[in-house]
Scaffold this motif. Sequence first.
Motif, PDB file in Angstrom:
ATOM      1  N   LYS A   1       5.643  -6.134  19.703  1.00  0.00           N
ATOM      2  CA  LYS A   1       5.624  -4.670  19.588  1.00  0.00           C
ATOM      3  C   LYS A   1       6.095  -4.224  18.215  1.00  0.00           C
ATOM      4  CE  LYS A   1       6.104  -3.475  24.482  1.00  0.00           C
ATOM      5  NZ  LYS A   1       6.979  -2.843  25.517  1.00  0.00           N
TER       6      LYS A   1
ATOM      7  N   ARG B   1       3.515  -2.190  15.685  1.00  0.00           N
ATOM      8  CA  ARG B   1       3.801  -0.859  15.153  1.00  0.00           C
ATOM      9  C   ARG B   1       3.693  -0.841  13.626  1.00  0.00           C
ATOM     10  NH1 ARG B   1       7.736  -0.574  19.402  1.00  0.00           N
ATOM     11  NH2 ARG B   1       9.291  -1.519  18.027  1.00  0.00           N
TER      12      ARG B   1
ATOM     13  N   GLU C   1      -0.003  -0.996  12.641  1.00  0.00           N
ATOM     14  CA  GLU C   1      -0.663   0.295  12.851  1.00  0.00           C
ATOM     15  C   GLU C   1      -0.324   1.266  11.728  1.00  0.00           C
ATOM     16  OE1 GLU C   1       0.652   1.443  16.703  1.00  0.00           O
ATOM     17  OE2 GLU C   1      -0.734   0.102  17.770  1.00  0.00           O
ATOM     18  N   ASP C   2       0.944   1.337  11.370  1.00  0.00           N
ATOM     19  CA  ASP C   2       1.370   2.246  10.301  1.00  0.00           C
ATOM     20  C   ASP C   2       0.727   1.859   8.973  1.00  0.00           C
ATOM     21  OD1 ASP C   2       2.930   3.620  12.089  1.00  0.00           O
ATOM     22  OD2 ASP C   2       4.812   2.641  11.508  1.00  0.00           O
TER      23      ASP C   2
END
Length: 262
Positions: free
Chosen positions: A67, A71, A74-75
């Motif tokens: 996770k 994240r 994705e950023d």
Amino acid sequence: MKKIVLFIVLCVLLGCSKVPVSGRKQLNLLPESELIQMSSQQYSQFISQSIVVENTPESDLVEKVGKNIARAVEDYLKRNRHQKRLRGFDWEFKLVKDSQVNAWCMPGGKICFYTGILEYTEDENGLAVVMGHEIAHAIARHGNERMSKAMAAQMGGIALSVAVMNKGVETQEIFQEAYGITSGLSGLAFSRRNELESDKLGLVFMELAGYDATPASEFWRRMAENKKQIPEFLSTHPSDEKRIEKINDFLSSDEFQKHIQQ
């Protein structure tokens, strides 16, 4: 000759895209949406036939690291206008009881670690090295590249998208090989170029997630010390010595600093 002509025509018609971080131009002949759909089916089948480890410190750590890096990925992709590579992704992180030294990531973010690899990752940072590397394969769409080449070679004039949609036995076998589901990290799932590229992307991703990429080569050194060495010219993987050298060179480069500061 016909296969070569077909491949060239497809190259011209479909054009190329660029892999994030490395900037390498690549050609993926297969619709990623179809591969994500196929991965969902293959993943569900694999999980139903496997012993999934849940509610343990080890399985919790796999999910935590996954996770964290997801994240960060994705950023990074959104900031650099590569967010379309995440279209259809639905992240899942599983630990499977299996002595194989293996981990893989399917299109769409379906990730499995085998308990056999935990001996070599040793801690959270080591696990992040592998997690970043496997996520990088999916983001870079290396499996699509490999499947495109394999299906073009084996199926000749058959439309590749049709072959994927039909999901025949041959197509499914190519899929499993292309994404490393049937082979360990020392298998032949990806080319040398793909492996070294995933190392680069993975180092950037884990650093952006708050992990220390500096000792990443230590994981590969542990792997090298505990497996039978395969001469580089006999393997599609880079030799352990070359991989470690490339990793250390990249970590000390301005290119690495540029990406982690973006």
